[in-house]
Design an enzyme around this catalytic site. Structure first.
Site, PDB file in Angstrom:
ATOM      1  N   LYS A  74       6.691  -2.137   1.706  1.00 46.69           N
ATOM      2  CA  LYS A  74       5.345  -1.571   2.640  1.00 46.69           C
ATOM      3  C   LYS A  74       4.224  -2.386   2.665  1.00 46.69           C
ATOM      4  O   LYS A  74       3.325  -2.346   1.668  1.00 46.69           O
ATOM      5  CB  LYS A  74       5.127  -0.230   1.863  1.00 46.69           C
TER       6      LYS A  74
ATOM      7  N   TYR B  36       0.771  -1.254   0.238  1.00 43.19           N
ATOM      8  CA  TYR B  36       0.013  -0.004  -0.132  1.00 43.19           C
ATOM      9  C   TYR B  36       0.854   1.402   0.049  1.00 43.19           C
ATOM     10  O   TYR B  36       1.999   1.100   0.195  1.00 43.19           O
ATOM     11  CB  TYR B  36      -1.040   0.181   1.144  1.00 43.19           C
TER      12      TYR B  36
ATOM     13  N   ARG C  97      -8.214 -19.865  -0.101  1.00 42.37           N
ATOM     14  CA  ARG C  97      -6.992 -19.810   0.723  1.00 42.37           C
ATOM     15  C   ARG C  97      -6.001 -20.917   0.564  1.00 42.37           C
ATOM     16  O   ARG C  97      -6.216 -21.945   0.672  1.00 42.37           O
ATOM     17  CB  ARG C  97      -7.439 -19.680   2.086  1.00 42.37           C
TER      18      ARG C  97
ATOM     19  N   HIS D 208      -1.471 -20.910   0.555  1.00 40.14           N
ATOM     20  CA  HIS D 208      -0.222 -20.106   0.950  1.00 40.14           C
ATOM     21  C   HIS D 208       0.341 -19.527  -0.328  1.00 40.14           C
ATOM     22  O   HIS D 208       0.494 -18.549  -0.545  1.00 40.14           O
ATOM     23  CB  HIS D 208       0.600 -20.563   1.909  1.00 40.14           C
TER      24      HIS D 208
ATOM     25  N   GLU E  26      12.805   2.777  13.870  1.00 38.97           N
ATOM     26  CA  GLU E  26      11.906   3.797  13.314  1.00 38.97           C
ATOM     27  C   GLU E  26      10.643   3.842  14.082  1.00 38.97           C
ATOM     28  O   GLU E  26      10.713   3.078  15.120  1.00 38.97           O
ATOM     29  CB  GLU E  26      11.564   3.465  11.865  1.00 38.97           C
TER      30      GLU E  26
ATOM     31  N   ARG F 109       8.312   3.830  -4.553  1.00 40.03           N
ATOM     32  CA  ARG F 109       7.921   2.735  -3.791  1.00 40.03           C
ATOM     33  C   ARG F 109       6.957   1.869  -3.766  1.00 40.03           C
ATOM     34  O   ARG F 109       7.544   0.752  -3.590  1.00 40.03           O
ATOM     35  CB  ARG F 109       7.979   3.510  -2.207  1.00 40.03           C
TER      36      ARG F 109
HETATM   37  N1  PLP Z   1       7.990   3.898   8.809  1.00 43.06           N
HETATM   38  C1  PLP Z   1       6.835   3.282   8.704  1.00 43.06           C
HETATM   39  C2  PLP Z   1       6.678   2.022   9.374  1.00 43.06           C
HETATM   40  C3  PLP Z   1       5.699   3.904   8.082  1.00 43.06           C
HETATM   41  O1  PLP Z   1       4.436   2.916   8.117  1.00 43.06           O
HETATM   42  C4  PLP Z   1       5.645   5.050   7.487  1.00 43.06           C
HETATM   43  C5  PLP Z   1       4.562   5.525   6.902  1.00 43.06           C
HETATM   44  O2  PLP Z   1       3.511   4.959   6.811  1.00 43.06           O
HETATM   45  C6  PLP Z   1       6.835   5.750   7.400  1.00 43.06           C
HETATM   46  C7  PLP Z   1       7.866   5.178   8.281  1.00 43.06           C
HETATM   47  C8  PLP Z   1       7.181   6.909   6.792  1.00 43.06           C
HETATM   48  O3  PLP Z   1       7.013   6.874   5.647  1.00 43.06           O
HETATM   49  P1  PLP Z   1       6.334   8.195   4.522  1.00 43.06           P
HETATM   50  O4  PLP Z   1       7.281   9.254   5.048  1.00 43.06           O
HETATM   51  O5  PLP Z   1       6.536   7.725   3.220  1.00 43.06           O
HETATM   52  O6  PLP Z   1       5.095   8.322   5.120  1.00 43.06           O
END
Ligand code: PLP
Length: 280
Positions: free
Chosen positions: A144, A33, A100, A102, A176, A52
């Site tokens: 993501k 996403y 379903r 895997h 993070e 991304r």
């Molecule tokens: N880290 C994580 C785990 C995130 O989910 C997000 C944004 O959703 C970010 C960092 C920040 O990313 P962005 O600057 O692209 O929104």
């Protein structure tokens, strides 16, 4: 103000839209996403989000056939339908709709789901309260994906602690936030975790690091410890919806406040880029 949803060509209200049970997003979170800020039909840093998104699709081997131009046209239609002055534009692709199992199903087309949700951005001066929590995530944090359970639990922990965001710490090193990237300023240098498989390469992070280099703030992509976080001259948090923020506390302890001038230079540079792109 009302949100809108779009799923494989059908537009409606998100609360009323339905998704097939066999969409693999339901069973497995088998998809990826993006989330961005939009003013009307103007989306901040859309191309970087596309970069991304297509990287995530490649990593997950999802055969998504909609190209950038077609995806942009769909997203623009959704934004037009929502007609919101400020919104979060979210979209996700899942692998397929199939019974379903895997392993990847034979055939089956990816599904695209879009939402546009009205958003009020926090005022720029709003600082954030952080809590630290153990990073129990897997080794694919750079993709993501829809799999966000540790992030959700961490963010709920922050909320229950009266904080705004949870900061993950793995083996003593800050990685993070639950949905943000984290930085410190120390002796004039901006430190942040390297963009490896332990963090999401944030779009805001990418823009911020470029800006720092432009305005002469040295950047070191090197991980820092929880102790360095507490002792930093400033602690910074970024994301698409938050922009660039200062933290005021970590685990209830006041932090930063010792490099406000540098922080303000960085934040103003980001604000200039944001305003230019959104008003151009
Ligand atoms: N880290 C994580 C785990 C995130 O989910 C997000 C944004 O959703 C970010 C960092 C920040 O990313 P962005 O600057 O692209 O929104």
């Amino acid at each position: 103000m009302s949100a809108i949803g779009w799923y494989n060509g059908t537009l409606g209200k998100p609360d009323e839209m339905t998704v097939p049970m066999n969409d693999r997003a339901v069973y497995f979170g088998d998809g990826c996403y993006e989330a961005c800020v939009a003013f009307g039909t103007r989306v901040f840093a859309l191309e970087a989000h596309f970069d991304r998104f297509f990287n995530s699709l490649r990593a997950l081997e999802i055969p998504f056939r909609t190209d950038r131009a077609a995806l942009k046209a769909i997203l623009t239609d959704c934004l037009k339908a929502a007609n919101e002055p400020c919104a979060v534009l979210y979209w996700q692709a899942s692998r397929a709709t199939a019974p379903r199992t895997h392993a990847f199903p034979e055939g089956g087309e990816p599904n695209l789901l879009v939402t546009v949700t009205p958003k009020t951005l926090l005022p720029p001066e709003r600082t954030l309260r952080l809590v630290t929590t153990e990073d129990v995530r897997y080794a694919m944090c750079n993709v993501k994906t829809l799999n966000l359970i540790p992030n959700i639990l961490a963010n709920e922990h922050a909320k229950r602690s009266g904080a705004d965001e949870a900061v993950f710490v793995r083996d003593g090193l800050v990685t993070e936030g639950s949905h943000t990237n984290v930085y410190i300023l120390k002796d004039g240098v901006l430190y942040t975790h390297p963009a490896d498989n332990r963090i999401l390469p944030g779009v805001t992070r990418r823009i911020l690091l470029g800006l720092c280099r432009e305005i002469g703030v040295p950047v070191a992509e090197r991980a820092f410890t929880g102790d360095e976080l507490i002792k930093a001259d400033e602690v910074l948090i970024t994301s698409s919806t938050l922009g660039v923020r200062r933290a005021e506390t970590v685990d209830g302890v006041p932090v930063g406040g010792r490099a406000e001038t540098i922080f303000n230079r960085i934040a103003s540079a980001y604000e200039r880029i944001f305003s230019k792109e959104m008003r151009a």
